[in-house]
Scaffold this motif. Structure first.
Motif, PDB file in Angstrom:
ATOM      1  N   ALA A 180     -40.900  -3.798  -5.865  1.00  0.00           N
ATOM      2  CA  ALA A 180     -39.628  -4.569  -6.347  1.00  0.00           C
ATOM      3  C   ALA A 180     -39.461  -5.825  -5.723  1.00  0.00           C
ATOM      4  N   ALA A 181     -39.879  -6.463  -4.832  1.00  0.00           N
ATOM      5  CA  ALA A 181     -39.711  -7.314  -5.238  1.00  0.00           C
ATOM      6  C   ALA A 181     -40.696  -8.227  -5.131  1.00  0.00           C
ATOM      7  N   GLN A 182     -42.176  -7.680  -5.445  1.00  0.00           N
ATOM      8  CA  GLN A 182     -43.107  -8.455  -5.627  1.00  0.00           C
ATOM      9  C   GLN A 182     -42.993  -9.279  -6.675  1.00  0.00           C
ATOM     10  N   ALA A 183     -42.333  -7.724  -8.232  1.00  0.00           N
ATOM     11  CA  ALA A 183     -41.856  -7.957  -9.764  1.00  0.00           C
ATOM     12  C   ALA A 183     -40.710  -8.810  -9.855  1.00  0.00           C
ATOM     13  N   ALA A 184     -39.833  -8.635  -8.672  1.00  0.00           N
ATOM     14  CA  ALA A 184     -39.050  -9.582  -9.510  1.00  0.00           C
ATOM     15  C   ALA A 184     -39.228 -10.949  -8.787  1.00  0.00           C
ATOM     16  N   LEU A 185     -39.770 -10.908  -7.698  1.00  0.00           N
ATOM     17  CA  LEU A 185     -40.667 -13.014  -8.042  1.00  0.00           C
ATOM     18  C   LEU A 185     -41.663 -12.993  -8.947  1.00  0.00           C
ATOM     19  N   GLU A 186     -42.501 -12.216  -9.059  1.00  0.00           N
ATOM     20  CA  GLU A 186     -43.178 -12.569 -10.364  1.00  0.00           C
ATOM     21  C   GLU A 186     -42.551 -12.672 -12.249  1.00  0.00           C
ATOM     22  N   GLU A 187     -40.993 -12.311 -11.974  1.00  0.00           N
ATOM     23  CA  GLU A 187     -40.168 -12.170 -13.235  1.00  0.00           C
ATOM     24  C   GLU A 187     -39.496 -13.784 -12.912  1.00  0.00           C
ATOM     25  N   LEU A 188     -39.776 -14.212 -12.030  1.00  0.00           N
ATOM     26  CA  LEU A 188     -39.362 -16.058 -11.571  1.00  0.00           C
ATOM     27  C   LEU A 188     -39.748 -16.502 -12.263  1.00  0.00           C
ATOM     28  N   LEU A 189     -40.779 -16.112 -11.618  1.00  0.00           N
ATOM     29  CA  LEU A 189     -42.033 -17.320 -11.849  1.00  0.00           C
ATOM     30  C   LEU A 189     -42.605 -17.176 -13.079  1.00  0.00           C
ATOM     31  N   SER A 190     -41.878 -16.275 -14.154  1.00  0.00           N
ATOM     32  CA  SER A 190     -42.565 -16.407 -15.149  1.00  0.00           C
ATOM     33  C   SER A 190     -41.775 -17.241 -16.475  1.00  0.00           C
ATOM     34  N   GLU A 191     -42.440 -17.760 -17.474  1.00  0.00           N
ATOM     35  CA  GLU A 191     -42.053 -18.898 -18.407  1.00  0.00           C
ATOM     36  C   GLU A 191     -40.400 -17.967 -19.446  1.00  0.00           C
ATOM     37  N   PRO A 192     -39.337 -18.419 -19.329  1.00  0.00           N
ATOM     38  CA  PRO A 192     -38.805 -17.647 -20.830  1.00  0.00           C
ATOM     39  C   PRO A 192     -39.727 -17.751 -22.230  1.00  0.00           C
ATOM     40  N   THR A 193     -39.289 -16.534 -23.043  1.00  0.00           N
ATOM     41  CA  THR A 193     -40.197 -16.539 -24.112  1.00  0.00           C
ATOM     42  C   THR A 193     -39.245 -17.218 -24.760  1.00  0.00           C
ATOM     43  N   GLN A 194     -39.715 -17.329 -25.982  1.00  0.00           N
ATOM     44  CA  GLN A 194     -39.137 -18.329 -27.188  1.00  0.00           C
ATOM     45  C   GLN A 194     -37.710 -17.669 -27.535  1.00  0.00           C
ATOM     46  N   LEU A 195     -38.399 -15.500 -27.866  1.00  0.00           N
ATOM     47  CA  LEU A 195     -37.154 -14.582 -28.268  1.00  0.00           C
ATOM     48  C   LEU A 195     -36.264 -14.604 -27.469  1.00  0.00           C
ATOM     49  N   GLU A 196     -36.247 -15.436 -26.144  1.00  0.00           N
ATOM     50  CA  GLU A 196     -35.540 -15.010 -25.067  1.00  0.00           C
ATOM     51  C   GLU A 196     -33.866 -15.880 -25.379  1.00  0.00           C
ATOM     52  N   ILE A 197     -34.788 -17.624 -26.272  1.00  0.00           N
ATOM     53  CA  ILE A 197     -34.204 -18.587 -25.579  1.00  0.00           C
ATOM     54  C   ILE A 197     -33.606 -18.924 -26.945  1.00  0.00           C
ATOM     55  N   THR A 198     -33.812 -18.422 -28.060  1.00  0.00           N
ATOM     56  CA  THR A 198     -33.510 -18.069 -29.703  1.00  0.00           C
ATOM     57  C   THR A 198     -31.975 -17.218 -29.643  1.00  0.00           C
TER      58      THR A 198
END
Length: 315
Positions: free
Chosen positions: A160-178
């Protein structure tokens, strides 16, 4: 005997005169019958009606759901500009709606900014520390030869801790920004609507003609508050034009307009609109709207006029 003869000749003379007159009349009648018929010029045809002077632009403003604690920002006769606040309300419903809309906008903007600027160094440091702590805990449990359930729990914490770190390191998608942008736009629009609901603004530049309420007064839904109009441009609308006459008119047709208050001059106008439906209850009449070629300075809202529509001659 002599007198009788005189009476006889006198009567005879009178009879002959009458016969002569009758003969002359007969000849005259016969002569008239033989004379070609004279064709009279066509008479000028027209339709007329009474009319009322109305501003081209006018409006009566009201609160859709009623209001309390009204504050009047204008007086009758004031000149206003489009967008000016005419009446303000301190109704608690409006104030509460504004606060809620402001809070929603702040949350939407914060989420949008957080999405664009994430992750922060603090968030990354915290996530990396969580991974290290989970790894250390798993190793310790394994060294202690803990039971399988404890080791599996420690392993799940690490994943779970590793998944949370990976999510932080991933950039937001254009769909999320829109989506975040649209949430912000919707919150801005909701706040604007909340503020507009508490105030009555001038929809166009003009004059405050009449105010129907008092300061601090409470009013019901759609109760008229004030009327404003652009008093620089007027039109004339017929008030008693019947169905027979309206059928002879058409849009674009010219007319002569006589104002009762300006009887010394004739004005010209043109039909801009003919009502598709009749008005009135006790009698049927149609409203015909006319533009004025000239806007006299003396003209006022509600003045009466007499309109004459010349018609083309029918052969």
């Amino acid at each position: 005997m002599i007198n009788k003869q005189k009476d006889f000749y006198s009567s005879l003379f009178t009879l002959l005169c009458l016969l002569g007159i009758l003969s002359a009349c007969t000849v005259s009648a016969t002569s008239s019958d033989r004379t070609p018929t004279t064709e009279f010029p066509d008479l000028i045809q027209e339709v007329s009606a009474s009319a009322e002077v109305i501003p081209i632009r006018w409006v009566t403003l009201a609160y859709l759901s009623g209001s309390d604690e009204l504050i009047l920002e204008v007086n009758e006769g004031d000149q206003v500009i489009e967008g000016d606040v005419l009446v303000q309300s301190n109704d608690q419903r409006f104030v509460s709606a504004i606060y809620q809309a402001e809070a929603a906008l702040a949350r939407a903007q914060n989420s949008y900014n957080h999405l664009l600027n994430f992750p922060t160094e603090a968030a990354l440091s915290s996530a990396r520390s969580a991974v290290k702590n989970a790894e250390a805990n798993l190793e310790r449990q394994q060294e202690l030869e803990a039971n399988e359930t404890v080791i599996e729990a420690a392993q799940s914490d690490l994943e779970a801790a590793q998944a949370a770190l990976e999510e932080l390191l991933s950039e937001p998608t254009q769909l999320e920004i829109t989506a975040a942008e649209n949430d912000t736009k919707a919150a801005i629009w909701a706040l604007r609507q909340a503020k507009q609901a508490s105030a009555l603004r001038a929809p166009f530049s003009g004059t405050v003609v009449e105010i129907f309420v008092n300061p601090g007064e409470s009013i019901g839904a759609l109760q008229p508050v004030l009327t404003m109009a652009d008093l620089t441009e007027f039109q004339a609308i017929t008030t008693n034009l019947g169905e027979v006459d309206v059928a002879r008119l058409e849009v674009g047709q010219t007319a002569n307009i006589f104002f009762d208050a300006l009887s010394e001059k004739t004005f010209q106008g043109k039909i801009e609109k003919i009502a598709q439906r009749s008005s009135g209850t006790s009698s049927v009449y149609y409203e015909v709207t006319l533009s004025l070629d000239e806007q006299p300075e003396e003209i006022r809202w509600g003045m009466t006029a007499f309109v004459v529509f010349p018609l083309q001659s029918e052969n």
